[in-house]
Design a protein around this motif. Structure first.
Motif, PDB file in Angstrom:
ATOM      1  N   PRO A 430       0.827  -1.207   0.000  1.00 51.93           N
ATOM      2  CA  PRO A 430       0.000   0.000   0.000  1.00 51.93           C
ATOM      3  C   PRO A 430       0.863   1.260   0.000  1.00 51.93           C
ATOM      4  N   GLU A 431       0.500   2.219  -0.794  1.00 48.43           N
ATOM      5  CA  GLU A 431       1.248   3.481  -0.847  1.00 48.43           C
ATOM      6  C   GLU A 431       1.228   4.174   0.509  1.00 48.43           C
ATOM      7  N   GLN A 432       0.099   4.082   1.225  1.00 48.43           N
ATOM      8  CA  GLN A 432      -0.011   4.738   2.524  1.00 48.43           C
ATOM      9  C   GLN A 432       0.981   4.147   3.523  1.00 48.43           C
ATOM     10  N   THR A 433       1.223   2.858   3.431  1.00 45.06           N
ATOM     11  CA  THR A 433       2.183   2.217   4.329  1.00 45.06           C
ATOM     12  C   THR A 433       3.584   2.748   4.100  1.00 45.06           C
ATOM     13  N   LEU A 434       3.977   2.876   2.814  1.00 41.26           N
ATOM     14  CA  LEU A 434       5.292   3.429   2.507  1.00 41.26           C
ATOM     15  C   LEU A 434       5.391   4.863   3.003  1.00 41.26           C
ATOM     16  N   GLN A 435       4.333   5.627   2.836  1.00 40.68           N
ATOM     17  CA  GLN A 435       4.336   7.006   3.303  1.00 40.68           C
ATOM     18  C   GLN A 435       4.501   7.068   4.825  1.00 40.68           C
ATOM     19  N   LEU A 464       6.996  17.829   4.567  1.00 37.56           N
ATOM     20  CA  LEU A 464       8.187  17.765   3.722  1.00 37.56           C
ATOM     21  C   LEU A 464       8.452  16.321   3.287  1.00 37.56           C
ATOM     22  N   ALA A 465       8.348  15.377   4.223  1.00 36.85           N
ATOM     23  CA  ALA A 465       8.595  13.967   3.890  1.00 36.85           C
ATOM     24  C   ALA A 465       7.577  13.476   2.864  1.00 36.85           C
ATOM     25  N   ARG A 466       6.300  13.853   3.022  1.00 32.65           N
ATOM     26  CA  ARG A 466       5.276  13.421   2.070  1.00 32.65           C
ATOM     27  C   ARG A 466       5.527  14.004   0.680  1.00 32.65           C
ATOM     28  N   SER A 467       5.942  15.274   0.640  1.00 32.66           N
ATOM     29  CA  SER A 467       6.189  15.928  -0.653  1.00 32.66           C
ATOM     30  C   SER A 467       7.356  15.278  -1.384  1.00 32.66           C
ATOM     31  N   LEU A 468       8.433  14.992  -0.650  1.00 31.76           N
ATOM     32  CA  LEU A 468       9.601  14.373  -1.273  1.00 31.76           C
ATOM     33  C   LEU A 468       9.265  12.972  -1.775  1.00 31.76           C
ATOM     34  N   LEU A 469       8.479  12.225  -0.995  1.00 28.32           N
ATOM     35  CA  LEU A 469       8.096  10.882  -1.426  1.00 28.32           C
ATOM     36  C   LEU A 469       7.206  10.943  -2.660  1.00 28.32           C
ATOM     37  N   GLU A 470       6.247  11.858  -2.680  1.00 22.80           N
ATOM     38  CA  GLU A 470       5.348  11.977  -3.825  1.00 22.80           C
ATOM     39  C   GLU A 470       6.124  12.331  -5.090  1.00 22.80           C
ATOM     40  N   ALA A 471       7.095  13.233  -4.968  1.00 20.81           N
ATOM     41  CA  ALA A 471       7.904  13.609  -6.126  1.00 20.81           C
ATOM     42  C   ALA A 471       8.696  12.412  -6.648  1.00 20.81           C
ATOM     43  N   GLN A 472       9.249  11.625  -5.718  1.00 21.58           N
ATOM     44  CA  GLN A 472      10.038  10.472  -6.134  1.00 21.58           C
ATOM     45  C   GLN A 472       9.157   9.402  -6.792  1.00 21.58           C
ATOM     46  N   LEU A 473       7.985   9.151  -6.212  1.00 19.67           N
ATOM     47  CA  LEU A 473       7.090   8.150  -6.795  1.00 19.67           C
ATOM     48  C   LEU A 473       6.591   8.575  -8.170  1.00 19.67           C
TER      49      LEU A 473
END
Length: 526
Positions: A430-435, A464-473
């Motif tokens: 799940p994407e939420q788990t990785l987040q 900030l962590a969510r934004s960086l993860l979203e950009a990478q995904l």
């Protein structure tokens, strides 16, 4: 009258003969019992965890006594004991002294109305200080807190039983209650301890810690069957099952785990203070039900195969429900003779008087020198199944790792060595788990001491962590390295012949990347 005297003489002669026969057998049984217990003592002495402080054996005609005093190997375990809380260290820094009371056969239990024939019956008594014994009496009363009986069979094997009795304990003022439902262990073993069956059961335990909370478990059972294989590797299976574990805690519990220190002790590598998690377990309700663990080891020709399974039905943490979990992994085509030689080489390493750094280097050198044939015989690792239902979706994985055709020359060429590997994996989560994992790691990275004047804004850290993860995904999705579908992330990996493909897209490895030539204008200007 003459007949009566004749019968009396015959009867007396028969008694003398029977006593002589019994005495002779008892003496022989005493010799054999000493040999069996000497083998048992040798196994303890070979353990790197303990050191023998003293040992003695006094053999008599009908009974004997063995006394042993053990202590933890401080050279090996001393640095790790330093990580424990101070009030725990004295418990592990002392000595353990026990006595074996040995009664020889052929009917060693005769005076206890036990008419089963045996070489000997060995009962173990543990030395305890007055303070320790008084403390245990609060729980067990006049009953012995632990009973250990070892019946040495006529054929050289035996049966070892260990029992811890039940107890109920209550402190009225504090509201603390404990209900311990006992513990039973039975070990049936053959001569030389090479083949044995183990069965242990713990029906349950309940701790009511007053207003603080409650902890309980029930139905713990362990079964194991071990036998020697043709290559000398121990084969068989072991299984652990737990019906239920519950924790209901009403207070916050602070924690600070020095993972950096532990990794340094094991690998002499400093990885940074940021991996040392600290914080608190908030009041919570935790429950784990139907936990199972199984390992099976078999043999085919001179190769060993092993398979392990782990599963549980349900794990609940407050309002979050996980499960079922199913994990099935295996290792196959492991060279049995090499496993035996490696085990023997490691057991011969001296640890007395060795500092941890030197001892660790000796272990690693031995693994490299003796374990190389394992790599040369095409071993294979498999993740047959991994499945976990999570609050936000499902996590799934399977894969394999194979090493084939390794040559001595490959060990001198890292790239050639890597090309001998073939690996593949399919992963979905799940994407939420990785987040959640990324956010938790970011929080841990930016956490400072609570006494610091300036505290970071955790909401900003999370965003900030969510934004960086979203950009990478998003970038990975654009490059077709992952798939996003209904909140689930999935991808596949394959490495073969030195080539890596992620989701069927070729990905250049570090040694395959080439520097791009400088732009023509820049070249002309130079």
């Amino acid at each position: 009258m003459n007949v009566s005297k004749h019968q009396l003489i015959l009867g007396g002669g028969a008694l003398v003969a029977a006593f002589a026969l019994y005495s002779g057998f008892a003496y022989w049984a005493g010799i054999k019992a000493e040999e069996t217990l000497a083998e048992q003592h040798r196994l303890i002495a070979q353990s790197p965890v303990f050191t023998i402080k003293s040992h003695s054996y006094q053999r008599g005609w009908f009974s004997s006594e063995e006394t042993t005093e053990l202590e933890l190997n401080k050279q090996l375990l001393g640095p790790y004991l330093g990580l424990l809380p101070e009030n725990m260290r004295p418990l592990l820094a002392g000595t353990l002294r026990y006595h074996h009371q040995v009664k020889h056969g052929p009917l060693p239990g005769l005076f206890d109305f036990d008419l089963r024939p045996a070489r000997a019956i060995v009962r173990t008594e543990f030395d305890m200080s007055d303070t320790t014994r008084k403390t245990l009496q609060r729980f067990f009363g006049d009953a012995e807190p632990i009973t250990v009986v070892n019946r040495l069979g006529l054929g050289g094997g035996g049966e070892l039983t260990v029992k811890v009795p039940k107890f109920d304990y209550e402190e009225t003022l504090s509201g603390v209650k404990m209900n311990w439902q006992g513990f039973d262990l039975k070990v049936d073993y053959q001569g030389g301890y090479h083949e044995y069956n183990v069965e242990s059961t713990t029906p349950g335990f309940v701790l009511q810690a007053g207003p603080k909370g409650r902890f309980a478990f029930s139905g713990i059972k362990y079964l194991s069957q071990v036998r020697p294989g043709n290559t000398g590797v121990k084969l068989g299976n072991s299984e652990l099952t737990v019906d239920n574990i519950k924790l209901n805690w009403n207070e916050a519990i602070p924690y600070s785990i020095k993972l950096n220190e532990l990794i340094y002790l094991v690998g002499r590598v400093r990885v940074g203070e940021f991996i040392n998690p600290s914080g608190e377990f908030r009041p919570s309700n935790v429950e784990l039900s139907k936990l199972g663990y199984q390992v099976v080891t078999s043999e085919q020709d001179e190769f060993v195969n092993t398979r392990g399974k782990l599963d549980f039905e349900r794990f609940a943490y407050n309002d979050s429900i996980y499960g079922p979990l199913k994990l099935d992994v295996s290792a196959s085509h492991l060279h049995g003779p090499t496993l035996v030689k490696l085990d023997e080489a490691l057991s011969r390493l001296p640890f007395e008087g060795k500092n941890p750094v030197e001892l660790r280097k000796r272990y690693l050198d031995t693994v490299i020198d003796q374990g190389l044939p394992l790599l040369k015989n095409n071993p294979k690792l498999l993740v047959n199944t991994f499945y976990l239902r999570m609050p936000n979706g499902e996590a799934k994985a399977n894969g394999s790792l194979t090493l084939a055709g390794l040559q001595d020359a490959d060990l001198k060429n890292p790239i050639a060595f890597l090309k001998r590997f073939t690996a593949q994996a399919n992963i979905e989560l799940p994407e939420q788990t990785l987040q959640n994992l990324v956010v938790a790691q970011a929080r841990n990275l930016f956490t400072v001491d609570a006494s610091a004047e300036e505290q970071p804004n955790m909401d900003e850290v999370d965003n900030l962590a969510r934004s960086l993860l979203e950009a990478q995904l998003s970038e990975w999705e654009h490059l077709q390295l992952i798939k996003r579908n209904g909140g689930q992330l999935s991808t596949s990996l394959r490495f073969s012949g030195g080539e890596l493909r992620v989701n069927q897209q070729k990905v250049a490895l570090p040694w395959q990347e080439t520097e791009e030539p400088p732009p023509a204008v820049a070249s002309a200007a130079q």
